[in-house]
Every structure is written in structure tokens, then in C-alpha cells.
Motif scaffolding. Structure first.
Motif, PDB file in Angstrom:
ATOM      1  N   LEU A 228     -10.160  37.095  89.631  1.00 50.25           N
ATOM      2  CA  LEU A 228     -11.369  36.465  89.105  1.00 50.25           C
ATOM      3  C   LEU A 228     -11.306  36.278  87.592  1.00 50.25           C
ATOM      4  CD1 LEU A 228     -13.992  38.347  91.287  1.00 50.25           C
ATOM      5  CD2 LEU A 228     -13.431  35.914  91.416  1.00 50.25           C
ATOM      6  N   PHE A 229     -10.673  37.209  86.901  1.00 51.26           N
ATOM      7  CA  PHE A 229     -10.513  37.074  85.456  1.00 51.26           C
ATOM      8  C   PHE A 229      -9.357  36.147  85.083  1.00 51.26           C
ATOM      9  CE2 PHE A 229     -12.477  41.505  85.071  1.00 51.26           C
ATOM     10  CZ  PHE A 229     -13.699  41.010  84.650  1.00 51.26           C
ATOM     11  N   GLY A 230      -8.442  35.909  86.028  1.00 50.67           N
ATOM     12  CA  GLY A 230      -7.262  35.099  85.729  1.00 50.67           C
ATOM     13  C   GLY A 230      -6.201  35.867  84.978  1.00 50.67           C
ATOM     14  N   ASN A 231      -6.139  37.181  85.170  1.00 52.30           N
ATOM     15  CA  ASN A 231      -5.155  38.020  84.491  1.00 52.30           C
ATOM     16  C   ASN A 231      -3.893  38.185  85.327  1.00 52.30           C
ATOM     17  OD1 ASN A 231      -7.884  40.116  83.367  1.00 52.30           O
ATOM     18  ND2 ASN A 231      -6.963  38.379  82.329  1.00 52.30           N
ATOM     19  N   PRO A 232      -2.776  38.579  84.712  1.00 57.51           N
ATOM     20  CA  PRO A 232      -1.526  38.758  85.457  1.00 57.51           C
ATOM     21  C   PRO A 232      -1.681  39.783  86.574  1.00 57.51           C
ATOM     22  CG  PRO A 232      -1.120  38.796  83.092  1.00 57.51           C
ATOM     23  CD  PRO A 232      -2.597  38.823  83.262  1.00 57.51           C
ATOM     24  N   SER A 233      -0.961  39.570  87.672  1.00 54.79           N
ATOM     25  CA  SER A 233      -1.019  40.503  88.795  1.00 54.79           C
ATOM     26  C   SER A 233       0.294  40.455  89.559  1.00 54.79           C
ATOM     27  CB  SER A 233      -2.180  40.164  89.729  1.00 54.79           C
ATOM     28  OG  SER A 233      -1.963  38.908  90.360  1.00 54.79           O
ATOM     29  N   ALA A 234       0.483  41.461  90.410  1.00 56.69           N
ATOM     30  CA  ALA A 234       1.655  41.519  91.287  1.00 56.69           C
ATOM     31  C   ALA A 234       1.164  42.045  92.630  1.00 56.69           C
ATOM     32  CB  ALA A 234       2.729  42.428  90.693  1.00 56.69           C
ATOM     33  N   PRO A 235       0.494  41.209  93.424  1.00 58.24           N
ATOM     34  CA  PRO A 235      -0.275  41.699  94.571  1.00 58.24           C
ATOM     35  C   PRO A 235       0.520  42.201  95.761  1.00 58.24           C
ATOM     36  CG  PRO A 235      -0.317  39.308  94.491  1.00 58.24           C
ATOM     37  CD  PRO A 235       0.334  39.763  93.229  1.00 58.24           C
ATOM     38  N   GLY A 236       1.684  41.679  96.031  1.00 58.03           N
ATOM     39  CA  GLY A 236       2.389  42.082  97.234  1.00 58.03           C
ATOM     40  C   GLY A 236       1.842  41.385  98.466  1.00 58.03           C
ATOM     41  N   ASP A 237       2.320  41.806  99.642  1.00 53.93           N
ATOM     42  CA  ASP A 237       2.025  41.090 100.884  1.00 53.93           C
ATOM     43  C   ASP A 237       0.949  41.751 101.749  1.00 53.93           C
ATOM     44  OD1 ASP A 237       4.005  39.234 100.259  1.00 53.93           O
ATOM     45  OD2 ASP A 237       5.572  40.466 101.175  1.00 53.93           O
ATOM     46  N   ALA A 238       0.469  42.931 101.383  1.00 49.05           N
ATOM     47  CA  ALA A 238      -0.525  43.624 102.206  1.00 49.05           C
ATOM     48  C   ALA A 238      -1.817  42.807 102.287  1.00 49.05           C
ATOM     49  CB  ALA A 238      -0.808  45.010 101.630  1.00 49.05           C
ATOM     50  N   TRP A 239      -2.496  42.887 103.452  1.00 56.24           N
ATOM     51  CA  TRP A 239      -3.702  42.088 103.654  1.00 56.24           C
ATOM     52  C   TRP A 239      -4.759  42.320 102.573  1.00 56.24           C
ATOM     53  CZ3 TRP A 239      -8.900  42.724 104.355  1.00 56.24           C
ATOM     54  CH2 TRP A 239      -9.604  41.602 104.819  1.00 56.24           C
ATOM     55  N   PRO A 240      -5.056  43.555 102.174  1.00 51.97           N
ATOM     56  CA  PRO A 240      -6.083  43.744 101.135  1.00 51.97           C
ATOM     57  C   PRO A 240      -5.716  43.114  99.807  1.00 51.97           C
ATOM     58  CG  PRO A 240      -5.639  45.802 102.283  1.00 51.97           C
ATOM     59  CD  PRO A 240      -4.566  44.849 102.687  1.00 51.97           C
ATOM     60  N   MET A 241      -4.425  43.004  99.526  1.00 62.66           N
ATOM     61  CA  MET A 241      -4.004  42.405  98.264  1.00 62.66           C
ATOM     62  C   MET A 241      -4.057  40.875  98.325  1.00 62.66           C
ATOM     63  SD  MET A 241      -3.354  45.002  96.287  1.00 62.66           S
ATOM     64  CE  MET A 241      -4.861  45.572  97.100  1.00 62.66           C
ATOM     65  N   GLN A 242      -3.865  40.314  99.495  1.00 64.32           N
ATOM     66  CA  GLN A 242      -3.930  38.868  99.661  1.00 64.32           C
ATOM     67  C   GLN A 242      -5.365  38.362  99.820  1.00 64.32           C
ATOM     68  OE1 GLN A 242      -1.371  36.618  99.489  1.00 64.32           O
ATOM     69  NE2 GLN A 242      -0.123  38.364  98.809  1.00 64.32           N
ATOM     70  N   HIS A 243      -6.272  39.246 100.208  1.00 63.98           N
ATOM     71  CA  HIS A 243      -7.686  38.890 100.383  1.00 63.98           C
ATOM     72  C   HIS A 243      -8.534  39.938  99.656  1.00 63.98           C
ATOM     73  CE1 HIS A 243      -5.381  37.391 103.859  1.00 63.98           C
ATOM     74  NE2 HIS A 243      -6.163  36.325 103.787  1.00 63.98           N
ATOM     75  N   ALA A 244      -8.270  40.066  98.355  1.00 61.44           N
ATOM     76  CA  ALA A 244      -8.797  41.208  97.603  1.00 61.44           C
ATOM     77  C   ALA A 244     -10.319  41.208  97.503  1.00 61.44           C
ATOM     78  CB  ALA A 244      -8.177  41.244  96.210  1.00 61.44           C
ATOM     79  N   VAL A 245     -10.926  40.047  97.273  1.00 55.46           N
ATOM     80  CA  VAL A 245     -12.384  40.003  97.144  1.00 55.46           C
ATOM     81  C   VAL A 245     -13.038  40.399  98.464  1.00 55.46           C
ATOM     82  CG1 VAL A 245     -14.382  38.529  96.727  1.00 55.46           C
ATOM     83  CG2 VAL A 245     -12.335  38.283  95.305  1.00 55.46           C
ATOM     84  N   LEU A 246     -12.568  39.815  99.562  1.00 51.12           N
ATOM     85  CA  LEU A 246     -13.119  40.144 100.874  1.00 51.12           C
ATOM     86  C   LEU A 246     -12.895  41.614 101.196  1.00 51.12           C
ATOM     87  CD1 LEU A 246     -14.415  39.384 103.549  1.00 51.12           C
ATOM     88  CD2 LEU A 246     -12.156  38.609 104.342  1.00 51.12           C
ATOM     89  N   ALA A 247     -11.692  42.126 100.908  1.00 53.63           N
ATOM     90  CA  ALA A 247     -11.398  43.533 101.176  1.00 53.63           C
ATOM     91  C   ALA A 247     -12.313  44.447 100.364  1.00 53.63           C
ATOM     92  CB  ALA A 247      -9.935  43.834 100.859  1.00 53.63           C
ATOM     93  N   SER A 248     -12.567  44.088  99.108  1.00 54.22           N
ATOM     94  CA  SER A 248     -13.447  44.896  98.265  1.00 54.22           C
ATOM     95  C   SER A 248     -14.860  44.944  98.826  1.00 54.22           C
ATOM     96  CB  SER A 248     -13.477  44.333  96.838  1.00 54.22           C
ATOM     97  OG  SER A 248     -12.190  44.329  96.258  1.00 54.22           O
ATOM     98  N   LEU A 249     -15.345  43.799  99.281  1.00 53.10           N
ATOM     99  CA  LEU A 249     -16.692  43.746  99.856  1.00 53.10           C
ATOM    100  C   LEU A 249     -16.771  44.537 101.160  1.00 53.10           C
ATOM    101  CD1 LEU A 249     -17.548  39.985  99.200  1.00 53.10           C
ATOM    102  CD2 LEU A 249     -18.440  41.979  97.973  1.00 53.10           C
ATOM    103  N   LEU A 250     -15.720  44.458 101.972  1.00 54.89           N
ATOM    104  CA  LEU A 250     -15.710  45.201 103.227  1.00 54.89           C
ATOM    105  C   LEU A 250     -15.664  46.703 102.977  1.00 54.89           C
ATOM    106  CD1 LEU A 250     -13.293  43.026 105.418  1.00 54.89           C
ATOM    107  CD2 LEU A 250     -15.775  43.276 105.668  1.00 54.89           C
ATOM    108  N   TRP A 251     -14.796  47.138 102.058  1.00 53.30           N
ATOM    109  CA  TRP A 251     -14.735  48.560 101.712  1.00 53.30           C
ATOM    110  C   TRP A 251     -16.088  49.047 101.206  1.00 53.30           C
ATOM    111  CZ3 TRP A 251     -11.629  51.995 103.392  1.00 53.30           C
ATOM    112  CH2 TRP A 251     -10.255  51.758 103.569  1.00 53.30           C
ATOM    113  N   SER A 252     -16.716  48.259 100.347  1.00 58.75           N
ATOM    114  CA  SER A 252     -18.006  48.651  99.778  1.00 58.75           C
ATOM    115  C   SER A 252     -19.065  48.774 100.870  1.00 58.75           C
ATOM    116  CB  SER A 252     -18.450  47.635  98.719  1.00 58.75           C
ATOM    117  OG  SER A 252     -17.546  47.604  97.625  1.00 58.75           O
TER     118      SER A 252
END
Length: 272
Positions: A228-252
Motif C-alpha cells: 500500500l505504501f509502495g515500498n520495496p518487498s520480497a513477498p515469496g510465494d505463500a498465500w498470505p504474502m500474495q494476498h497480504a491485505v486480505l490475509a491481514s483482514l482475515l487474521w484480524s
């Protein structure tokens, strides 16, 4: 002791709002009368940027390129959100140990309102801390590169996660019931914060540890904020990393659905 438990556990909307505000003001007054606590809350972000951004950052490289301090700042924001567990856990356990919880429960007040006020007070302090951390980050070279709307979404997600973490802390503190034990249990929060992608990419971790880090709720929030900030990242292939916003909302949602009713129930039935 029967009279102590005779107070009704339910209240109307007006009682809920009134007790929420009263409880929130009670916690905020603690900061007013404890300037050292407020100074520590505001000073820690500055120290975090200096230590991690300049001391450790001088030896760090982001996979795929990019400035390490820009990679780091979303992680530090998420740490502020995650650290909501510790003060609320210790505070809830302190109230139980000193009999404050029993005195409050003897009154005709909203159980939910009392706990909600405490979490909202923490949230207000967190807004100030996050704002200061953002200013320090801007001074250190961090930038928002995806527009104000996405940045607002990132900060909203951080505040949501902080709110959830305060309920986790409240639930744990009420369950422990002793301030000393809660303080020792705070050490358990350390792995939750460190086995993440907040400070380093997870790609260099051993396979099993990378799985743990990638599925850590904190990592989802960090990766969501980087996107969301547009900062550098190295997410990998795991589902939570590929769908981070959705995963964050689900965890919350899951953590809040578990811890909020458990905390209210534990508060209402403590000592029975």
C-alpha cells in the motif's frame, strides 16, 4: 460475596457508550499522570529507526534492490501495532491482582464498555506513536509512493491490527491474573514479532521457519503495508504474502472474534 456478582452483565446502548468513555478517560489519565510512560511510548519509535535503519541497515540489502529503510518502515509500523499486546496484558493482570476488576464488576456497568474503553484509549495513543514514527521515517528517507488513499488504507490496517492486539493482550492478562506473570509472559511476544518479514526477507530463512514467518499474522500486515505504501518487498510465494491485505483482514477478524468475547466473559466471571 454474593452482592459482588449481583450487578447485571448487560446494559443498554447509552450505558455502553457512557462506560466506554469513562473507561477510556481512566486509561488516558494514567498517561497524564505518568509522563515517563508517555515519553517512552513516543521515544521508542525514534530509537527503533536509528538502531534498525542506520546501525543494522548499513549491512542489509533488499532482494531485487531498493532502500532498506523503506523496506524497514512498514515493519516498524507493524511492530507498534503488535506491541499492543504487552501493555494491555500487564494492565489487565494488574487490575485483577489489585482487586480493581472485582470492584468494577460489583457496579452496574457494561462489561463490554469497560474493556472497549481501555482498548480505544490505547488506540488513541497508538495514533500519536504511529504519527511520530512516520515523521521520523520521512526524515530518514522513507516515502509513500502509492498515493494518499493507499497510505490511509495502510494506516487504517495498522490501527485495526493494534486494536485486535489489545484485545488479545486483555484476554491473556485476565486469564493470567497476576502482574508479575503477565510481565514474564510478555517474553512470549518476542518470537511473534521477530519470526516475521518485518526486519529481513523470509527467503533466507530455513524452510520450516520461513513457513512459520510467512503465515505469521504480523508478516501479512507488514507485506500489506509495503504494498500500500509502495515500498520495496520480497513477498515469496505463500498465500498470505500474495494476498497480504486480505490475509491481514482475515487474521484480524478471526483473532477479534475469538478474543473479544473471551475477554468480556473472563472479566464478567473472574473469581467465580
Amino acid at each position: 460475596m454474593a452482592a459482588v456478582y449481583a450487578a447485571p452483565s448487560l446494559a443498554g446502548p447509552s450505558r455502553l457508550v457512557s462506560d466506554t468513555v469513562t473507561s477510556m478517560l481512566r486509561i488516558l489519565l494514567n498517561y497524564r499522570h505518568s509522563p515517563g510512560l508517555l515519553a517512552a511510548s513516543l521515544g521508542v519509535p525514534v530509537v527503533m529507526v536509528v538502531v534498525f535503519g542506520y546501525v543494522f541497515g548499513s549491512a542489509m540489502q533488499v532482494p531485487g534492490g531498493g532502500d532498506y529503510r523503506e523496506f524497514l518502515m512498514p515493519g516498524l509500523f507493524a511492530m507498534v501495532a503488535t506491541n499492543g499486546i504487552m501493555p494491555t496484558m500487564v494492565g489487565a493482570a494488574r487490575d485483577v491482582g489489585r482487586g480493581v476488576t472485582d470492584r468494577l464488576r460489583s457496579m452496574p456497568v457494561s462489561r463490554t464498555g469497560l474493556l472497549l474503553g481501555q482498548t480505544l484509549a490505547d488506540l488513541l495513543v497508538s495514533v500519536v506513536v504511529l504519527a511520530l514514527l512516520a515523521l521520523v521515517g520521512l526524515a530518514a528517507g522513507w516515502r509513500v509512493r502509492e498515493g494518499l488513499a493507499d497510505a490511509a488504507g495502510a494506516f487504517g490496517l495498522l490501527l485495526l491490527f493494534r486494536f485486535v492486539m489489545t484485545w488479545v493482550g486483555t484476554c491473556l492478562g485476565l486469564a493470567v491474573g497476576k502482574e508479575e506473570a503477565a510481565g514474564q509472559l510478555s517474553v512470549a511476544v518476542f518470537p511473534l514479532a521477530m519470526v516475521t518479514n518485518a526486519y529481513v526477507p523470509t527467503g533466507g530463512m530455513p524452510g520450516w521457519l520461513r513457513v512459520v514467518a510467512d503465515w505469521n499474522p504480523v508478516s501479512s500486515v507488514v507485506e500489506a503495508c509495503r504494498g500500500l505504501f509502495g515500498n520495496p518487498s520480497a513477498p515469496g510465494d505463500a498465500w498470505p504474502m500474495q494476498h497480504a491485505v486480505l490475509a491481514s483482514l482475515l487474521w484480524s477478524a478471526v483473532l477479534l472474534a475469538l478474543c473479544m468475547p473471551l475477554a468480556v466473559r473472563k472479566f464478567a466471571t473472574h473469581g467465580r
